[in-house]
Design an enzyme around this catalytic site. Sequence first.
Site, PDB file in Angstrom:
ATOM      1  N   GLY A   1       0.849  -1.189   0.000  1.00 27.12           N
ATOM      2  CA  GLY A   1       0.000   0.000   0.000  1.00 27.12           C
ATOM      3  C   GLY A   1       0.882   1.236   0.000  1.00 27.12           C
ATOM      4  O   GLY A   1       1.940   1.266  -0.634  1.00 27.12           O
ATOM      5  N   ARG A   2       0.443   2.240   0.747  1.00 29.55           N
ATOM      6  CA  ARG A   2       1.167   3.527   0.748  1.00 29.55           C
ATOM      7  C   ARG A   2       2.619   3.349   1.188  1.00 29.55           C
ATOM      8  O   ARG A   2       3.543   3.834   0.538  1.00 29.55           O
ATOM      9  CB  ARG A   2       0.440   4.499   1.693  1.00 29.55           C
ATOM     10  CG  ARG A   2      -0.949   4.873   1.207  1.00 29.55           C
ATOM     11  CD  ARG A   2      -1.726   5.613   2.279  1.00 29.55           C
ATOM     12  NE  ARG A   2      -2.039   4.761   3.389  1.00 29.55           N
ATOM     13  CZ  ARG A   2      -3.278   4.499   3.835  1.00 29.55           C
ATOM     14  NH1 ARG A   2      -4.317   5.074   3.256  1.00 29.55           N
ATOM     15  NH2 ARG A   2      -3.465   3.697   4.852  1.00 29.55           N
TER      16      ARG A   2
ATOM     17  N   ILE B   1       8.132  -3.769   9.845  1.00 31.42           N
ATOM     18  CA  ILE B   1       7.716  -2.436  10.309  1.00 31.42           C
ATOM     19  C   ILE B   1       6.190  -2.382  10.359  1.00 31.42           C
ATOM     20  O   ILE B   1       5.611  -1.320  10.527  1.00 31.42           O
ATOM     21  CB  ILE B   1       8.275  -1.292   9.427  1.00 31.42           C
ATOM     22  CG1 ILE B   1       7.915  -1.484   7.952  1.00 31.42           C
ATOM     23  CG2 ILE B   1       9.764  -1.149   9.590  1.00 31.42           C
ATOM     24  CD1 ILE B   1       6.598  -1.018   7.523  1.00 31.42           C
TER      25      ILE B   1
ATOM     26  N   ARG C   1       3.240  -4.836  12.032  1.00 32.37           N
ATOM     27  CA  ARG C   1       2.734  -5.070  13.382  1.00 32.37           C
ATOM     28  C   ARG C   1       3.352  -6.367  13.891  1.00 32.37           C
ATOM     29  O   ARG C   1       3.513  -7.337  13.135  1.00 32.37           O
ATOM     30  CB  ARG C   1       1.203  -5.222  13.394  1.00 32.37           C
ATOM     31  CG  ARG C   1       0.452  -3.927  13.318  1.00 32.37           C
ATOM     32  CD  ARG C   1       0.566  -3.104  14.610  1.00 32.37           C
ATOM     33  NE  ARG C   1      -0.146  -1.846  14.514  1.00 32.37           N
ATOM     34  CZ  ARG C   1       0.392  -0.681  14.147  1.00 32.37           C
ATOM     35  NH1 ARG C   1       1.667  -0.606  13.825  1.00 32.37           N
ATOM     36  NH2 ARG C   1      -0.330   0.420  14.123  1.00 32.37           N
TER      37      ARG C   1
ATOM     38  N   ASP D   1      10.918  -3.495  14.113  1.00 32.12           N
ATOM     39  CA  ASP D   1      10.471  -2.253  14.754  1.00 32.12           C
ATOM     40  C   ASP D   1       9.263  -2.512  15.644  1.00 32.12           C
ATOM     41  O   ASP D   1       8.901  -1.672  16.455  1.00 32.12           O
ATOM     42  CB  ASP D   1      10.107  -1.216  13.681  1.00 32.12           C
ATOM     43  CG  ASP D   1       9.755   0.148  14.266  1.00 32.12           C
ATOM     44  OD1 ASP D   1      10.465   0.592  15.194  1.00 32.12           O
ATOM     45  OD2 ASP D   1       8.771   0.761  13.815  1.00 32.12           O
TER      46      ASP D   1
ATOM     47  N   GLU E   1       4.487  -5.519  22.858  1.00 28.56           N
ATOM     48  CA  GLU E   1       5.278  -4.308  23.142  1.00 28.56           C
ATOM     49  C   GLU E   1       4.904  -3.722  24.494  1.00 28.56           C
ATOM     50  O   GLU E   1       3.722  -3.726  24.845  1.00 28.56           O
ATOM     51  CB  GLU E   1       5.033  -3.268  22.037  1.00 28.56           C
ATOM     52  CG  GLU E   1       5.549  -3.754  20.697  1.00 28.56           C
ATOM     53  CD  GLU E   1       5.212  -2.805  19.554  1.00 28.56           C
ATOM     54  OE1 GLU E   1       4.786  -1.664  19.812  1.00 28.56           O
ATOM     55  OE2 GLU E   1       5.369  -3.217  18.404  1.00 28.56           O
TER      56      GLU E   1
ATOM     57  N   HIS F   1       9.637   0.493  18.193  1.00 25.99           N
ATOM     58  CA  HIS F   1       8.476   1.002  17.444  1.00 25.99           C
ATOM     59  C   HIS F   1       8.634   2.504  17.155  1.00 25.99           C
ATOM     60  O   HIS F   1       7.836   3.318  17.626  1.00 25.99           O
ATOM     61  CB  HIS F   1       7.178   0.726  18.205  1.00 25.99           C
ATOM     62  CG  HIS F   1       5.973   0.753  17.310  1.00 25.99           C
ATOM     63  ND1 HIS F   1       4.850  -0.004  17.551  1.00 25.99           N
ATOM     64  CD2 HIS F   1       5.704   1.462  16.191  1.00 25.99           C
ATOM     65  CE1 HIS F   1       3.954   0.237  16.617  1.00 25.99           C
ATOM     66  NE2 HIS F   1       4.452   1.126  15.769  1.00 25.99           N
ATOM     67  N   VAL F   2       9.641   2.826  16.374  1.00 22.34           N
ATOM     68  CA  VAL F   2       9.945   4.232  16.077  1.00 22.34           C
ATOM     69  C   VAL F   2       9.772   4.563  14.598  1.00 22.34           C
ATOM     70  O   VAL F   2      10.268   5.581  14.118  1.00 22.34           O
ATOM     71  CB  VAL F   2      11.394   4.601  16.514  1.00 22.34           C
ATOM     72  CG1 VAL F   2      11.507   4.601  18.022  1.00 22.34           C
ATOM     73  CG2 VAL F   2      12.431   3.644  15.891  1.00 22.34           C
ATOM     74  N   GLY F   3       9.029   3.712  13.869  1.00 19.81           N
ATOM     75  CA  GLY F   3       8.881   3.891  12.423  1.00 19.81           C
ATOM     76  C   GLY F   3       8.568   5.322  11.996  1.00 19.81           C
ATOM     77  O   GLY F   3       9.171   5.848  11.065  1.00 19.81           O
TER      78      GLY F   3
HETATM   79  P1  NAP Z   1      -2.248   0.601   3.335  1.00 14.57           P
HETATM   80  O1  NAP Z   1      -1.947   1.691   2.366  1.00 14.57           O
HETATM   81  O2  NAP Z   1      -3.651   0.330   3.719  1.00 14.57           O
HETATM   82  O3  NAP Z   1      -1.583  -0.730   2.752  1.00 14.57           O
HETATM   83  C1  NAP Z   1      -1.784  -1.979   3.330  1.00 14.57           C
HETATM   84  C2  NAP Z   1      -1.383  -3.038   2.306  1.00 14.57           C
HETATM   85  O4  NAP Z   1      -1.474  -4.328   2.926  1.00 14.57           O
HETATM   86  C3  NAP Z   1      -2.248  -3.068   1.067  1.00 14.57           C
HETATM   87  O5  NAP Z   1      -1.430  -3.235  -0.059  1.00 14.57           O
HETATM   88  C4  NAP Z   1      -3.147  -4.292   1.266  1.00 14.57           C
HETATM   89  O6  NAP Z   1      -3.483  -4.804  -0.011  1.00 14.57           O
HETATM   90  C5  NAP Z   1      -2.187  -5.199   2.038  1.00 14.57           C
HETATM   91  N1  NAP Z   1      -2.878  -6.217   2.830  1.00 14.57           N
HETATM   92  C6  NAP Z   1      -3.999  -6.096   3.585  1.00 14.57           C
HETATM   93  N2  NAP Z   1      -4.329  -7.257   4.131  1.00 14.57           N
HETATM   94  C7  NAP Z   1      -3.413  -8.160   3.698  1.00 14.57           C
HETATM   95  C8  NAP Z   1      -3.239  -9.550   3.905  1.00 14.57           C
HETATM   96  N3  NAP Z   1      -4.107 -10.253   4.653  1.00 14.57           N
HETATM   97  N4  NAP Z   1      -2.179 -10.164   3.328  1.00 14.57           N
HETATM   98  C9  NAP Z   1      -1.314  -9.461   2.550  1.00 14.57           C
HETATM   99  N5  NAP Z   1      -1.426  -8.132   2.324  1.00 14.57           N
HETATM  100  C10 NAP Z   1      -2.475  -7.494   2.895  1.00 14.57           C
HETATM  101  O7  NAP Z   1      -1.483   0.839   4.703  1.00 14.57           O
HETATM  102  P2  NAP Z   1      -0.118   1.636   4.944  1.00 14.57           P
HETATM  103  O8  NAP Z   1      -0.417   3.057   5.218  1.00 14.57           O
HETATM  104  O9  NAP Z   1       0.855   1.273   3.889  1.00 14.57           O
HETATM  105  O10 NAP Z   1       0.317   0.983   6.356  1.00 14.57           O
HETATM  106  C11 NAP Z   1       0.560  -0.397   6.457  1.00 14.57           C
HETATM  107  C12 NAP Z   1       0.725  -0.805   7.909  1.00 14.57           C
HETATM  108  O11 NAP Z   1       1.979  -0.336   8.395  1.00 14.57           O
HETATM  109  C13 NAP Z   1      -0.282  -0.203   8.890  1.00 14.57           C
HETATM  110  O12 NAP Z   1      -1.516  -0.913   8.902  1.00 14.57           O
HETATM  111  C14 NAP Z   1       0.447  -0.306  10.210  1.00 14.57           C
HETATM  112  O13 NAP Z   1       0.111  -1.505  10.878  1.00 14.57           O
HETATM  113  C15 NAP Z   1       1.906  -0.310   9.812  1.00 14.57           C
HETATM  114  N6  NAP Z   1       2.597   0.895  10.295  1.00 14.57           N
HETATM  115  C16 NAP Z   1       3.634   0.774  11.134  1.00 14.57           C
HETATM  116  C17 NAP Z   1       4.286   1.904  11.604  1.00 14.57           C
HETATM  117  C18 NAP Z   1       5.472   1.815  12.520  1.00 14.57           C
HETATM  118  O14 NAP Z   1       5.714   2.758  13.269  1.00 14.57           O
HETATM  119  N7  NAP Z   1       6.231   0.749  12.499  1.00 14.57           N
HETATM  120  C19 NAP Z   1       3.854   3.175  11.216  1.00 14.57           C
HETATM  121  C20 NAP Z   1       2.775   3.250  10.331  1.00 14.57           C
HETATM  122  C21 NAP Z   1       2.151   2.115   9.886  1.00 14.57           C
HETATM  123  P3  NAP Z   1      -4.746  -5.800  -0.214  1.00 14.57           P
HETATM  124  O15 NAP Z   1      -5.903  -5.151   0.507  1.00 14.57           O
HETATM  125  O16 NAP Z   1      -4.898  -5.889  -1.693  1.00 14.57           O
HETATM  126  O17 NAP Z   1      -4.340  -7.102   0.393  1.00 14.57           O
END
Ligand code: NAP
Length: 309
Positions: A150-151, A227, A229, A253, A258, A276-278
């Site tokens: 995704g993003r 990075i 969950r 991360d 946690e 968890h400092v992403g």
């Molecule tokens: P996003 O734009 O919604 O992208 C999520 C991606 O995951 C999509 O490509 C989605 O595609 C895919 N996905 C969903 N369910 C899935 C599954 N069961 N198997 C495989 N792929 C799957 O979200 P984002 O903004 O990129 O953020 C992603 C995640 O990063 C967040 O939800 C959060 O948990 C994590 N994050 C971590 C930190 C940190 O500090 N470490 C900070 C921000 C975010 P499909 O729906 O086509 O499967």
Amino acid sequence: MSRPTVLQVGRFPPRFNERLQRDYQLVRLWEQKDFLSERGADIDIVVTSARYGCSAEQLAQMPNLKAICSFGVGYDSIAVDEAKARGIVISTTPDVLNECVADTAIGLVIDTARQFAASDRHVRQGKWLNGQYPLTRKVSGKKLGIVGFGRIGKDIAKRATGFDMEIRYHKRREDPDSGYRFEADLKALATWADFLVLACPGGAATHHLIDAEILAALGANGILVNIARGTVVDEQALVAALQAGTLGGAGLDVFEDEPRVPEALFGMPNVVLLPHVGSATEETRLAMENLVFDNLDAFIERGELITPL
Ligand code: NAP
């Protein structure tokens, strides 16, 4: 909406706390533990975070709740289905954190492969005086598998192209316009990849998506970077694979429980552990705070969220 009552679920940094306190009719949940059971019906809007969430039990105690504004992009801690069933709208803070989280992922790829953190410890502990640090593994030109595209996943790919990496991604649906190669089979992606980076959401659908079988497919020369969950990875299987040497390394991360991190990982030079400092830079956290307030104000003034889930 005239002066709604806003429930703040948990503590934020001082600047954020002060702005909430100054500008809104605010209830701080940790200061009034019985508020929800006694006066939950007073609450119009919840302000929370990916960390604090908003549970189904809490939702049930707020019959007049209209909106949840959350700090962070993960929503696995929010009872989304229950909220949607009641017409409660939810905002998160997408996009503004993509760059920092993608930077963190690439940082973990490089640090885990090249063992910079462990090399730094080698110098600080005076061990260089007794000999060179062992050879590590190259990053540039290697194969990078991204789970969740995704993003954030796309921003990771953009950065990795600068390292001449070959990139493939896995998610539930192919993204034909992405310009990158889709791999429908997660195990096949892990078998192919030198680095497997996780950037999918947490929650029930991805719980232990990365299990012993996927880790074995990634293999003794493979490196896992998470990075996303902690719940996405079977942490016990991860520790076992690292202890057995059947996985090459891990850059983490996020963790299952946690801030508790398995102590078995502490002494491993091929493991990098971050608290968890992403998204945790001054610039990005300010942008995230501002987006929470922009959502809050838009909902109060116009009944609309700027970045609805
Ligand atoms: P996003 O734009 O919604 O992208 C999520 C991606 O995951 C999509 O490509 C989605 O595609 C895919 N996905 C969903 N369910 C899935 C599954 N069961 N198997 C495989 N792929 C799957 O979200 P984002 O903004 O990129 O953020 C992603 C995640 O990063 C967040 O939800 C959060 O948990 C994590 N994050 C971590 C930190 C940190 O500090 N470490 C900070 C921000 C975010 P499909 O729906 O086509 O499967």
